[in-house]
Design an enzyme around this catalytic site. Structure first.
Site, PDB file in Angstrom:
ATOM      1  N   LYS A  57      -6.298  -9.698  -6.405  1.00 32.54           N
ATOM      2  CA  LYS A  57      -7.464  -9.841  -5.542  1.00 32.54           C
ATOM      3  C   LYS A  57      -8.588  -8.896  -5.995  1.00 32.54           C
ATOM      4  CE  LYS A  57      -7.684  -7.895  -1.329  1.00 32.54           C
ATOM      5  NZ  LYS A  57      -7.822  -7.643   0.114  1.00 32.54           N
ATOM      6  N   LYS A  90     -12.260  -3.510  -3.384  1.00 29.05           N
ATOM      7  CA  LYS A  90     -13.163  -2.375  -3.496  1.00 29.05           C
ATOM      8  C   LYS A  90     -12.459  -1.086  -3.863  1.00 29.05           C
ATOM      9  CE  LYS A  90     -14.222  -2.753   1.410  1.00 29.05           C
ATOM     10  NZ  LYS A  90     -13.147  -2.508   2.345  1.00 29.05           N
ATOM     11  N   LYS A 146       0.808  -1.224   0.000  1.00 27.27           N
ATOM     12  CA  LYS A 146       0.000   0.000   0.000  1.00 27.27           C
ATOM     13  C   LYS A 146       0.836   1.267   0.000  1.00 27.27           C
ATOM     14  CE  LYS A 146      -4.294  -1.853   1.457  1.00 27.27           C
ATOM     15  NZ  LYS A 146      -5.495  -1.821   2.236  1.00 27.27           N
TER      16      LYS A 146
HETATM   17  P1  AMP Z   1     -11.056  -4.998   3.027  1.00 28.88           P
HETATM   18  O1  AMP Z   1     -11.917  -4.847   1.827  1.00 28.88           O
HETATM   19  O2  AMP Z   1      -9.613  -5.037   2.661  1.00 28.88           O
HETATM   20  O3  AMP Z   1     -11.416  -4.086   4.153  1.00 28.88           O
HETATM   21  O4  AMP Z   1     -11.362  -6.472   3.566  1.00 28.88           O
HETATM   22  C1  AMP Z   1     -12.467  -6.829   4.357  1.00 28.88           C
HETATM   23  C2  AMP Z   1     -12.472  -8.322   4.552  1.00 28.88           C
HETATM   24  O5  AMP Z   1     -12.748  -8.979   3.311  1.00 28.88           O
HETATM   25  C3  AMP Z   1     -11.124  -8.882   5.030  1.00 28.88           C
HETATM   26  O6  AMP Z   1     -11.336  -9.944   5.910  1.00 28.88           O
HETATM   27  C4  AMP Z   1     -10.481  -9.367   3.754  1.00 28.88           C
HETATM   28  O7  AMP Z   1      -9.576 -10.397   3.967  1.00 28.88           O
HETATM   29  C5  AMP Z   1     -11.677  -9.848   2.955  1.00 28.88           C
HETATM   30  N1  AMP Z   1     -11.450  -9.706   1.526  1.00 28.88           N
HETATM   31  C6  AMP Z   1     -11.231  -8.556   0.842  1.00 28.88           C
HETATM   32  N2  AMP Z   1     -11.102  -8.788  -0.476  1.00 28.88           N
HETATM   33  C7  AMP Z   1     -11.231 -10.129  -0.639  1.00 28.88           C
HETATM   34  C8  AMP Z   1     -11.188 -11.004  -1.767  1.00 28.88           C
HETATM   35  N3  AMP Z   1     -11.010 -10.559  -3.018  1.00 28.88           N
HETATM   36  N4  AMP Z   1     -11.353 -12.323  -1.569  1.00 28.88           N
HETATM   37  C9  AMP Z   1     -11.563 -12.788  -0.328  1.00 28.88           C
HETATM   38  N5  AMP Z   1     -11.622 -12.037   0.787  1.00 28.88           N
HETATM   39  C10 AMP Z   1     -11.445 -10.719   0.646  1.00 28.88           C
END
Ligand code: AMP
Ligand code: TRP
Length: 340
Positions: A206, A209, A125
């Site tokens: 991955k 968002k 990041k």
């Molecule tokens: P974040 O969007 O980074 O705040 O992630 C929120 C939760 O969703 C965390 O537990 C991440 O590990 C999970 N997560 C985010 N993107 C993915 C993805 N593409 N596949 C699986 N889990 C995800």
């Protein structure tokens, strides 16, 4: 169950405590849902679950105030819409419970610069950014505070958070050995299927968002037609055979993983039903649309009456604080901060 001998609060007795958090940094994706949020819903019946919209974590990267407020409320609303039930879990906003920021300081003073520097997420990041906040660097210390405040046994997260969980365990153990048993040492709980959903346009990345390629990312609140279009246009691999092989066939394997997760099957078993890409894409799209239909309907109801969510969040913050307050007091006293 946790391994330390920290005092057990009675509310927590008999059930394992689960804690997890999600950042309000953009609209919720199918990856968030399949990789993490669905397991939050499932855990509600078996465990004492505490779930948090981590708005303080969102501040680690440049953010617009009005947008942060809107995304925080939107995310909380989505969490209620997917089935988090305030009677069966505690749902709150991190910034409403000041104990998080305060314990984070104690965690920053427990972590070393060297171990924070080894966090791969920080490296990813901060690379190529002209402004890197100190908060982005100490982010995992705040995350550790989130988890440790609730005497957490299990933390359901996607695969990408394993390293932060390891650090949390190290910090808890270090603190306990320096200052006496204070924290429960938590464990990560990574779901075995679809732990990582990949971008539909670039299946080596991955699904995220904050991604710039909107066509590669399915959002939880996307219209059915848009979900179908994105999945139909997903990048597939050379050759025409359908098999689950994330290295040689990342695109097809991602679709198999999504369809498998949406229908409760292993991706390799899903692959046996297909010999061409077209029908796989059609079934995958249909399954995702069906999976999200009830969530979207509930979201529409909640948005029509926003007071319901605000009330849930206020009560959630009170419940959370009732646990976090005593834990922080224990930690303050352990390190030798003079009582007021
Ligand atoms: P974040 O969007 O980074 O705040 O992630 C929120 C939760 O969703 C965390 O537990 C991440 O590990 C999970 N997560 C985010 N993107 C993915 C993805 N593409 N596949 C699986 N889990 C995800
Ligand atoms: N760092 C997590 C992520 O990026 C979000 C998070 C913050 C979290 N605090 C947490 C997850 C505590 C689990 C437990 O996804």
């Amino acid at each position: 169950m946790g391994t330390s001998s920290a005092p057990v609060d009675p509310y927590h007795a008999g059930m394992g405590r689960v804690f997890s958090g999600i950042k309000p940094t953009g609209p919720v994706t199918l990856g968030n849902y399949l990789g993490a949020l669905r397991t939050w819903v499932d855990a509600q019946d078996a465990d004492d679950c505490v779930y948090c919209v981590v708005d303080l974590h969102a501040l680690t990267v440049p953010s617009d105030p009005a947008q942060l407020r809107a995304l925080t409320l939107e995310l909380a609303t989505v969490l209620v819409a997917i089935g988090l039930d305030p009677r069966r879990c505690t749902l709150f906003v991190q910034g409403h419970v000041h104990e998080h920021a305060e314990l984070a300081w104690l965690m920053e003073c427990t972590a070393s610069v060297g171990e924070l520097r080894r966090m791969t997420q920080f490296k990813e990041k901060s690379d190529d950014q002209h402004f890197v906040s100190a908060g982005l660097f100490t982010y995992p210390a705040l995350m550790a505070a989130d988890i440790l405040l609730y005497d957490t046994d299990r933390v359901p997260v996607g695969d990408d958070q394993r390293q932060h969980l390891e650090l949390t365990r190290d910090l808890a153990e270090r603190f306990n050995s320096r200052f006496g048993a204070t924290f429960v040492v938590p464990e990560a709980a990574v779901p075995p299927v679809a732990a990582r959903v990949m971008d539909l346009q670039d299946p080596t990345r991955k699904m995220s968002k904050t991604e710039e390629s909107p066509q590669g990312v399915v959002l939880l609140l996307d219209e059915p037609a848009s979900i179908e279009r994105k999945i139909r246009r997903a990048v597939t691999d050379t050759g025409t055979d359908v098999r689950y092989d994330p290295v040689a066939k990342p695109g097809v394997s991602n679709l198999l993983a999504i369809l498998g997760a949406a229908t409760g099957r292993h991706p390799a078993a899903v692959a046996e039903g297909y010999d061409r890409y077209g029908p796989l894409k059609a079934d995958c799209a249909a399954a995702v649309v069906e999976l999200l239909r009830p969530v979207q309907a509930r979201y529409a109801e909640l948005v029509a009456d926003p007071a319901e969510v605000t009330t849930i969040l206020r009560a959630g913050a009170d419940k959370a604080q009732a646990v976090a307050g005593p834990t922080l007091a224990r930690a303050r006293s352990a390190v030798g901060l003079l009582p007021r």
